[in-house]
Design a protein around this motif. Structure first.
Motif, mmCIF file in Angstrom:
data_model
loop_
_atom_site.group_PDB
_atom_site.id
_atom_site.type_symbol
_atom_site.label_atom_id
_atom_site.label_comp_id
_atom_site.label_asym_id
_atom_site.label_seq_id
_atom_site.Cartn_x
_atom_site.Cartn_y
_atom_site.Cartn_z
ATOM 1 N N VAL A 157 0.847 -1.199 0.000
ATOM 2 C CA VAL A 157 0.000 0.000 0.000
ATOM 3 C C VAL A 157 0.885 1.253 0.000
ATOM 4 N N PRO A 158 0.696 2.136 -0.967
ATOM 5 C CA PRO A 158 1.500 3.366 -1.014
ATOM 6 C C PRO A 158 1.307 4.222 0.241
ATOM 7 N N SER A 159 2.261 5.091 0.502
ATOM 8 C CA SER A 159 2.244 5.892 1.730
ATOM 9 C C SER A 159 1.125 6.924 1.750
ATOM 10 N N ASN A 160 0.571 7.258 0.588
ATOM 11 C CA ASN A 160 -0.506 8.262 0.546
ATOM 12 C C ASN A 160 -1.896 7.636 0.658
ATOM 13 N N TYR A 161 -1.970 6.452 1.235
ATOM 14 C CA TYR A 161 -3.251 5.799 1.517
ATOM 15 C C TYR A 161 -3.366 5.546 3.017
ATOM 16 N N LYS A 162 -4.560 5.744 3.545
ATOM 17 C CA LYS A 162 -4.850 5.436 4.944
ATOM 18 C C LYS A 162 -5.471 4.042 5.038
ATOM 19 N N ILE A 163 -5.125 3.320 6.079
ATOM 20 C CA ILE A 163 -5.682 1.987 6.349
ATOM 21 C C ILE A 163 -6.584 2.110 7.562
ATOM 22 N N LEU A 164 -7.861 1.780 7.370
ATOM 23 C CA LEU A 164 -8.867 1.973 8.409
ATOM 24 C C LEU A 164 -9.541 0.653 8.766
ATOM 25 N N PHE A 165 -9.973 0.546 10.011
ATOM 26 C CA PHE A 165 -10.749 -0.605 10.481
ATOM 27 C C PHE A 165 -12.094 -0.079 10.981
ATOM 28 N N LEU A 166 -13.181 -0.501 10.323
ATOM 29 C CA LEU A 166 -14.510 -0.005 10.674
ATOM 30 C C LEU A 166 -15.482 -1.135 10.953
ATOM 31 N N ALA A 167 -16.498 -0.833 11.733
ATOM 32 C CA ALA A 167 -17.604 -1.768 11.950
ATOM 33 C C ALA A 167 -18.649 -1.527 10.868
ATOM 34 N N ILE A 196 -9.193 0.903 2.677
ATOM 35 C CA ILE A 196 -7.946 1.536 2.245
ATOM 36 C C ILE A 196 -8.336 2.703 1.352
ATOM 37 N N VAL A 197 -8.024 3.940 1.775
ATOM 38 C CA VAL A 197 -8.510 5.122 1.060
ATOM 39 C C VAL A 197 -7.353 6.072 0.754
ATOM 40 N N ARG A 198 -7.349 6.584 -0.459
ATOM 41 C CA ARG A 198 -6.324 7.547 -0.856
ATOM 42 C C ARG A 198 -6.567 8.875 -0.139
ATOM 43 N N GLU A 199 -5.516 9.491 0.360
ATOM 44 C CA GLU A 199 -5.656 10.645 1.232
ATOM 45 C C GLU A 199 -6.361 11.831 0.583
ATOM 46 N N ASP A 200 -6.191 12.018 -0.733
ATOM 47 C CA ASP A 200 -6.828 13.169 -1.380
ATOM 48 C C ASP A 200 -8.346 13.025 -1.470
ATOM 49 N N LEU A 201 -8.865 11.829 -1.149
ATOM 50 C CA LEU A 201 -10.314 11.611 -1.165
ATOM 51 C C LEU A 201 -10.952 11.810 0.207
ATOM 52 N N LEU A 202 -10.144 12.163 1.180
ATOM 53 C CA LEU A 202 -10.676 12.489 2.504
ATOM 54 C C LEU A 202 -11.168 13.938 2.510
ATOM 55 N N ASN A 203 -11.826 14.320 3.603
ATOM 56 C CA ASN A 203 -12.322 15.698 3.785
ATOM 57 C C ASN A 203 -13.359 16.100 2.737
ATOM 58 N N GLN A 204 -14.131 15.127 2.240
ATOM 59 C CA GLN A 204 -15.165 15.430 1.250
ATOM 60 C C GLN A 204 -16.544 14.925 1.682
ATOM 61 N N ALA A 205 -16.685 14.490 2.902
ATOM 62 C CA ALA A 205 -17.941 13.861 3.341
ATOM 63 C C ALA A 205 -19.107 14.844 3.320
ATOM 64 N N LEU A 206 -20.272 14.314 2.978
ATOM 65 C CA LEU A 206 -21.496 15.113 3.052
ATOM 66 C C LEU A 206 -21.754 15.527 4.497
ATOM 67 N N PRO A 207 -22.363 16.669 4.730
ATOM 68 C CA PRO A 207 -22.640 17.115 6.103
ATOM 69 C C PRO A 207 -23.468 16.120 6.904
ATOM 70 N N ILE A 208 -24.283 15.324 6.210
ATOM 71 C CA ILE A 208 -25.141 14.365 6.925
ATOM 72 C C ILE A 208 -24.408 13.071 7.283
ATOM 73 N N CYS A 209 -23.147 12.936 6.869
ATOM 74 C CA CYS A 209 -22.421 11.683 7.113
ATOM 75 C C CYS A 209 -22.198 11.485 8.612
ATOM 76 N N PRO A 210 -22.679 10.372 9.174
ATOM 77 C CA PRO A 210 -22.433 10.107 10.597
ATOM 78 C C PRO A 210 -20.925 9.970 10.854
ATOM 79 N N SER A 211 -20.479 10.428 11.990
ATOM 80 C CA SER A 211 -19.047 10.355 12.324
ATOM 81 C C SER A 211 -18.521 8.940 12.229
ATOM 82 N N ILE A 212 -19.335 7.960 12.593
ATOM 83 C CA ILE A 212 -18.884 6.571 12.622
ATOM 84 C C ILE A 212 -18.622 6.028 11.220
ATOM 85 N N LEU A 213 -19.174 6.670 10.180
ATOM 86 C CA LEU A 213 -18.940 6.260 8.799
ATOM 87 C C LEU A 213 -18.009 7.216 8.052
#
Length: 365
Positions: free
Chosen positions: A63-73, A206-223
């Motif tokens: 996984v390239p360094s510009n990707y975040k690795i997340l664990f979610l329910a 696994i999400v590329r960092e440039d795709l973060l900070n784009q969530a809709l205002p209604i997005c629950p924090s847990i998602l």
């Protein structure tokens, strides 16, 4: 009691070696004198484990360094909502390539949050993946969504589609860690662990960092992937035990030769089953086109392309008597389905194939 051979599609078989490790660590994790089940998620013990598992994911998939690795329910279905909630804000529209039940469900969920363009004509028969040249992609889409392996229908992508710069999102729940992939060609990859890399309760994202900070205002924090990334997947109490099991499975994959070895075994196991089907002179029938056949989930019918209910029930009963369990096809499509995930051994698949051959011989007289 006969030895059990578990071909379940999920929750699926875990490596026996991993069970031995879990037994040893269950009541005394990492020398703490207590179980991980009762360890604080804010402890150094868990922080260490959390980092350790991220590291093994990064090593296995390069996984390239510009990707975040997340664990979610929330499983794969949680990500059906999380994907549009995190990504669709850029243009308000998204492309969905529906090739089976799970991508179909994902597309329907996404319609709650924006416009969904169905790249392929609607159908209820999923037997292959049309050539990318026939896809009706929207260059204005926020992302293109695929399911790389449809567990129900046994349809698998054999290559990564070119989406012309639009971020590619992939549900890899049932074939992640079965082969090497070029992570850099994807914007987001996710997979529920309970099919090929662990147990129910955690989804690897696994999400590329440039795709973060784009969530809709209604997005629950847990998602919200951005919130999860900022909190290193410990926003609240995470599904710690499921994460731990996933980590031990991934470490097992690494010890066994990594993804090159998993891919070699996947080809060998699936080839054994498909060969038995092809050599049955039509007694067994695989509904999926050869260039789209899954190496993880192999559905087939008995007696005819539509199946023979009497023969299929008899086959399942006889297979279970031999210890071959969870072979019944998904309730939506019926028939038989053998899931040959990483933890399923070649010897177990050979036992299944011998059972198939014996049943064919018995009913061809």
């Amino acid at each position: 009691m006969v030895k059990i051979h578990n071909f379940g599609a999920g929750p699926a078989k875990l490596p026996e070696e991993v069970y031995d490790i879990i037994k040893d660590e269950l009541t005394n994790f990492d020398g703490t004198g207590i179980s991980l089940l009762e360890t604080s998620h804010r402890s150094q013990t868990y922080f260490k484990l959390n980092t350790e598992i991220q590291d093994v994911v990064r090593r296995l998939l390069n996984v390239p360094s510009n990707y975040k690795i997340l664990f979610l329910a929330g499983g794969g279905q949680g990500q059906f909502a999380a994907v549009p909630l995190n990504l669709i804000s850029r243009t308000g529209t998204a492309d969905y390539v529906v090739t089976g039940t799970w991508s179909d469900k994902a597309a329907k969920e996404a319609k709650k949050y924006g416009k969904v363009n169905l790249v392929l004509p609607p159908t209820d028969r999923f037997t292959g993946i049309p050539d990318v040249s026939t896809w009706k992609l929207d260059p204005n889409a926020s992302y293109v969504y695929i399911c790389t392996n449809e567990t129900v229908h046994g349809v698998e992508f054999d290559s990564i589609p070119d989406t012309k710069g639009v971020p590619l999102v992939a549900d890899m729940s049932s074939n992640i860690m079965s082969k090497k992939i070029d992570v850099s060609k994807f914007g987001v990859i996710y997979g529920g662990a309970q099919k090929n890399i662990g147990t129910a309760g955690v989804t690897l994202v696994i999400v590329r960092e440039d795709l973060l900070n784009q969530a809709l205002p209604i997005c629950p924090s847990i998602l919200d992937w951005t919130v999860t990334a900022k909190n290193d997947s410990i926003l609240n109490t995470p599904p710690m035990f499921a994460i731990y099991v996933m980590g031990r499975v991934l470490q097992w994959i690494e010890r066994k030769g990594g993804l090159d070895k998993m891919a070699e075994m996947a080809t060998k196991k699936s080839s054994l089953v498909y060969k038995a089907i092809e050599e049955s002179n039509g007694f067994y029938y695989a509904p999926v086109a050869k260039n789209s056949r899954s190496k993880m989930n192999i559905p087939f019918r008995i007696g005819s392309p539509e199946g023979n209910d009497v023969l299929e029930k008899e086959f399942l009963k006889g297979a279970e008597a031999r210890g071959l369990i969870q072979l019944k096809g998904h309730r939506m499509v019926g028939g038989i389905r053998a899931s040959t995930y990483n933890a399923v051994t070649v010897e177990e698949v050979e036992t299944l194939v011998n059972s198939m051959k014996d049943f064919h011989k018995q009913h061809s007289k």
